[in-house]
Design a protein around this motif. Structure first.
Motif, short mmCIF file in Angstrom:
data_model
loop_
_atom_site.label_atom_id
_atom_site.label_comp_id
_atom_site.label_asym_id
_atom_site.label_seq_id
_atom_site.Cartn_x
_atom_site.Cartn_y
_atom_site.Cartn_z
N ASN A 142 6.30 3.53 3.10
CA ASN A 142 7.53 3.54 2.33
C ASN A 142 8.53 4.51 2.94
OD1 ASN A 142 5.49 5.47 1.40
ND2 ASN A 142 7.10 6.21 0.02
N GLN A 143 9.82 4.24 2.72
CA GLN A 143 10.86 5.10 3.27
C GLN A 143 10.76 6.51 2.71
OE1 GLN A 143 14.83 3.66 2.62
NE2 GLN A 143 15.75 5.08 4.08
N GLY A 144 10.69 7.49 3.59
CA GLY A 144 10.56 8.88 3.17
C GLY A 144 9.16 9.25 2.74
N GLY A 145 8.19 8.37 2.98
CA GLY A 145 6.82 8.66 2.58
C GLY A 145 6.22 9.81 3.37
N ALA A 146 5.24 10.44 2.77
CA ALA A 146 4.62 11.60 3.40
C ALA A 146 3.64 11.16 4.49
CB ALA A 146 3.88 12.43 2.35
N ASN A 147 3.47 12.04 5.46
CA ASN A 147 2.44 11.81 6.46
C ASN A 147 1.07 12.04 5.83
OD1 ASN A 147 4.26 11.33 8.60
ND2 ASN A 147 4.53 13.52 8.93
N GLY A 148 0.10 11.30 6.30
CA GLY A 148 -1.27 11.50 5.84
C GLY A 148 -2.13 11.90 7.02
N ILE A 149 -3.30 11.28 7.11
CA ILE A 149 -4.12 11.48 8.31
C ILE A 149 -3.35 11.00 9.53
CG2 ILE A 149 -6.28 10.83 9.45
CD1 ILE A 149 -7.54 10.58 6.71
N GLY A 150 -2.54 9.94 9.33
CA GLY A 150 -1.64 9.45 10.36
C GLY A 150 -0.21 9.56 9.88
N PRO A 151 0.77 9.29 10.75
CA PRO A 151 2.18 9.45 10.38
C PRO A 151 2.67 8.34 9.46
CG PRO A 151 2.02 8.52 12.56
CD PRO A 151 0.61 8.87 12.16
N ILE A 160 0.80 -8.28 11.40
CA ILE A 160 1.03 -6.90 10.96
C ILE A 160 2.25 -6.30 11.66
CG2 ILE A 160 -0.43 -5.69 12.65
CD1 ILE A 160 -1.43 -3.93 10.38
N ILE A 161 2.52 -6.70 12.90
CA ILE A 161 3.72 -6.24 13.59
C ILE A 161 4.96 -6.78 12.87
CG2 ILE A 161 5.07 -6.48 15.71
CD1 ILE A 161 2.39 -6.39 17.24
N ALA A 162 4.91 -8.05 12.45
CA ALA A 162 6.03 -8.63 11.70
C ALA A 162 6.25 -7.88 10.39
CB ALA A 162 5.75 -10.11 11.44
N TYR A 163 5.16 -7.50 9.73
CA TYR A 163 5.28 -6.73 8.48
C TYR A 163 5.87 -5.35 8.76
CZ TYR A 163 3.87 -3.92 4.46
OH TYR A 163 3.86 -3.06 3.39
N LEU A 164 5.39 -4.68 9.79
CA LEU A 164 5.93 -3.36 10.14
C LEU A 164 7.42 -3.46 10.47
CD1 LEU A 164 3.07 -2.00 12.44
CD2 LEU A 164 3.65 -1.17 10.15
N ASN A 165 7.80 -4.53 11.15
CA ASN A 165 9.20 -4.69 11.56
C ASN A 165 10.12 -4.83 10.35
OD1 ASN A 165 11.25 -5.07 13.62
ND2 ASN A 165 11.29 -7.23 13.01
N GLU A 166 9.61 -5.42 9.28
CA GLU A 166 10.43 -5.60 8.08
C GLU A 166 10.57 -4.32 7.26
OE1 GLU A 166 9.62 -8.84 5.54
OE2 GLU A 166 10.27 -10.34 7.01
N GLN A 167 9.78 -3.32 7.60
CA GLN A 167 9.84 -2.05 6.86
C GLN A 167 10.75 -1.06 7.58
OE1 GLN A 167 8.19 -2.59 3.96
NE2 GLN A 167 7.67 -4.51 5.01
N GLY A 168 12.06 -1.37 7.56
CA GLY A 168 13.04 -0.43 8.07
C GLY A 168 13.48 -0.60 9.51
N SER A 169 12.89 -1.55 10.26
CA SER A 169 13.29 -1.75 11.66
C SER A 169 14.15 -3.00 11.82
CB SER A 169 12.05 -1.85 12.55
OG SER A 169 11.32 -0.63 12.54
#
Length: 222
Positions: A85-94, A159-168
């Motif tokens: 999510n936009q502005g989400g916190a980093n966890g074990i990964g970014p 999953i790349i298509a999903y990542l691309n829709e999240q702010g890119s």
């Protein structure tokens, strides 16, 4: 009495030898020690063939038919370590919001990337993400990420298509045209045969007039 004591001591020694043997045997099968004292990271089951080369249609072809909803489902394997999510916190990964097109391993939100990843350089293109998701350890040997990878090329595209829709929201590369690698010399040969020969008529039979007389041959064009 002495014989009884000797027998008792013998049974005790024999039991100790058997116990020692069993301990060594079980230790070789169920080895749990960590001689280097490393702290293990979060491990996700191996779904990719280690060191194998990906096969199948080109990534651009898979992206053209990618299922974003399925990509969101596949992303659940990543949700244990990453927020998106936009502005989400980093966890074990970014946090991965807007990751497509970002510099590789450059401290998003202050996340401390490994030297193995930050030294790759460049940006997270669709192709780079595809290679990373297939095998992080192969893409960046020594990476802290313990995810084994996604072996299914279509899962990676989704999953790349999903990542691309999240702010890119970057445009996908165009898929290769069907039969683009074929043709070549064959097309050129056909084209050469179809070109007009010209208006020279000297090779044809002389035309006749209506009176039956033979007309003189025309002059060949220069």
């Amino acid at each position: 009495m002495q014989d009884r004591n000797n027998t008792l001591i013998g049974w005790i020694l024999g039991g100790g030898v058997v116990a020692l043997g069993l301990s060594i045997g079980f230790g070789s099968v169920f080895h749990t020690e960590n001689p280097e004292g490393e702290k293990m990271g979060y491990f996700i089951e191996d779904t990719a063939a280690e060191g194998g080369e990906s096969s199948g249609p080109p990534l651009a072809t898979l992206l053209a038919k990618a299922d974003v909803a399925h990509g969101e489902t596949v992303f659940k394997k990543c949700a244990a370590c990453h927020t998106i999510n936009q502005g989400g916190a980093n966890g074990i990964g970014p946090n991965l919001y807007g990751v497509v097109g970002e510099p590789i391993g450059k401290g998003v939100g202050g996340f401390a990337f490994s030297e193995a990843l930050s030294s790759i350089g460049g940006t997270w293109t669709f192709d780079q993400l595809n290679k990373w998701l297939e095998s992080p350890r192969k893409f960046a040997p020594g990476t802290k990420m313990t995810f084994a990878g996604l072996g299914d090329p279509q899962d990676r595209a989704d999953i790349i298509a999903y990542l691309n829709e999240q702010g890119s929201n970057l445009p996908y590369p165009p898929p290769p045209a069907e039969g683009a690698a074929e043709g070549g010399e064959g097309d050129g040969a056909v084209k050469a045969e179809e070109e007009p020969v010209g208006d020279a008529v000297t090779d044809k039979e002389p035309a006749t007039k209506g009176t039956g007389e033979v007309a003189p041959p025309a002059e060949a064009l220069p």
